[in-house]
Design an enzyme around this catalytic site. Structure first.
Site, mmCIF file in Angstrom:
data_model
loop_
_atom_site.group_PDB
_atom_site.id
_atom_site.type_symbol
_atom_site.label_atom_id
_atom_site.label_comp_id
_atom_site.label_asym_id
_atom_site.label_seq_id
_atom_site.Cartn_x
_atom_site.Cartn_y
_atom_site.Cartn_z
ATOM 1 N N HIS A 1 1.107 -1.669 0.370
ATOM 2 C CA HIS A 1 0.425 0.033 -0.090
ATOM 3 C C HIS A 1 0.577 1.312 -0.602
ATOM 4 C CE1 HIS A 1 -3.566 -2.129 0.736
ATOM 5 N NE2 HIS A 1 -2.861 -2.976 1.454
ATOM 6 N N HIS B 1 2.653 9.208 -0.257
ATOM 7 C CA HIS B 1 1.175 9.266 -0.242
ATOM 8 C C HIS B 1 1.953 9.476 -1.745
ATOM 9 C CE1 HIS B 1 -1.244 7.268 2.457
ATOM 10 N NE2 HIS B 1 -0.553 7.519 3.193
ATOM 11 N N HIS C 1 3.354 11.137 5.673
ATOM 12 C CA HIS C 1 2.935 11.072 7.412
ATOM 13 C C HIS C 1 4.114 10.455 8.232
ATOM 14 C CE1 HIS C 1 -1.227 10.793 4.662
ATOM 15 N NE2 HIS C 1 -0.710 12.142 5.061
ATOM 16 N N THR D 1 -7.229 4.941 5.919
ATOM 17 C CA THR D 1 -6.956 3.605 6.228
ATOM 18 C C THR D 1 -7.881 3.018 6.780
ATOM 19 O OG1 THR D 1 -5.396 2.843 6.178
ATOM 20 C CG2 THR D 1 -4.853 3.741 4.368
#
Length: 240
Positions: free
Chosen positions: A79, A106, A123, A191
């Protein structure tokens, strides 16, 4: 062995009831279906990310960041690319100390600022002694090549793999000057399980990276951004 994680904005170290294999960013496992496996993703009222289009000036304390440790390894968990750290890495706000657990990326950014989406968002995920979560979000814009990212992507792990760096890299080098230049709001994990109560600190000072570096990271992670969520009754506080 498949592990269960509570993922704060893409990855987290706390155990969750949501299998990482049950969700993704497209198709039947994409964000519009996350509520099927984690109800708070669709029912929550303080969800992240958001578009910071308006804010209220507030007399907020500076973020006192004390990162003295190092980045030691990098995992591709399917991910995101998750950087693991060691040593003393923490920040303090209003007398409350949060310890850095990991940071991840991301492409493109999840949060927007005045409608602008950035090519990369990092993050920095923290927890205090009571396991309350706080995320420092850092935006990257296209410009000069970034030396920290250059070191990070010199060898990238394949999906499901972890690489350990022969040389440690200071975590402090990743952040710009912070002080009072940040937005603060209450949000959630971005998420599944999308748990709320996460303190968000979105930095107003960005860092640069080259377009070539954006391309490398995007190739490794794809589009791993949750769409922006309604602000509802929340206030975004501007410490600037």
């Amino acid at each position: 062995m498949q592990k269960k994680f509570a993922l704060a904005a893409g990855a987290m170290l706390l155990i969750s009831s949501v299998q990482a294999s049950e969700w993704g960013y497209e198709g039947q496992s994409g964000p519009e279906h996350w509520g099927d496996i984690a109800p708070e993703c669709s029912l929550g009222k303080n969800q992240s990310p958001i578009d910071i289009t308006r804010s209220v000036e507030a007399d907020l304390s500076p973020l006192t960041v004390n990162y003295t440790g190092n980045l030691v390894s990098l995992t591709n968990n399917g991910h995101t690319l998750e950087a693991h750290v060691e040593g003393d890495n923490s920040f303090t706000i209003n007398g409350n100390t949060f310890t850095l657990k990991q940071f991840h990326f991301h492409t493109p950014s999840e949060n927007l600022i005045h409608g602008k989406q950035f090519p990369l968002e990092a993050h920095f995920v923290h927890a205090d002694s009571k396991n309350n979560l706080a995320v420092i979000a850092l935006m990257f814009d296209v410009g000069e090549a970034n030396p920290q990212i250059a070191s990070l992507i010199s060898t990238l792990p394949a999906k499901g793999d972890t690489i350990t760096f022969d040389q440690s890299f200071p975590v402090s080098a990743w952040l710009p000057r912070i002080g009072e230049d940040y937005y603060r709001f209450s949000g959630s994990l971005t998420t599944p399980p999308c748990s709320e109560g996460v303190r968000w600190f979105v930095l107003q000072n960005n860092k640069d990276l080259s377009q070539a570096q954006v391309d490398v990271l995007h190739k490794a992670m794809g589009d791993n951004n949750r769409p922006i969520q309604p602000l509802n009754a929340r206030l975004v506080l501007d410490a600037d």
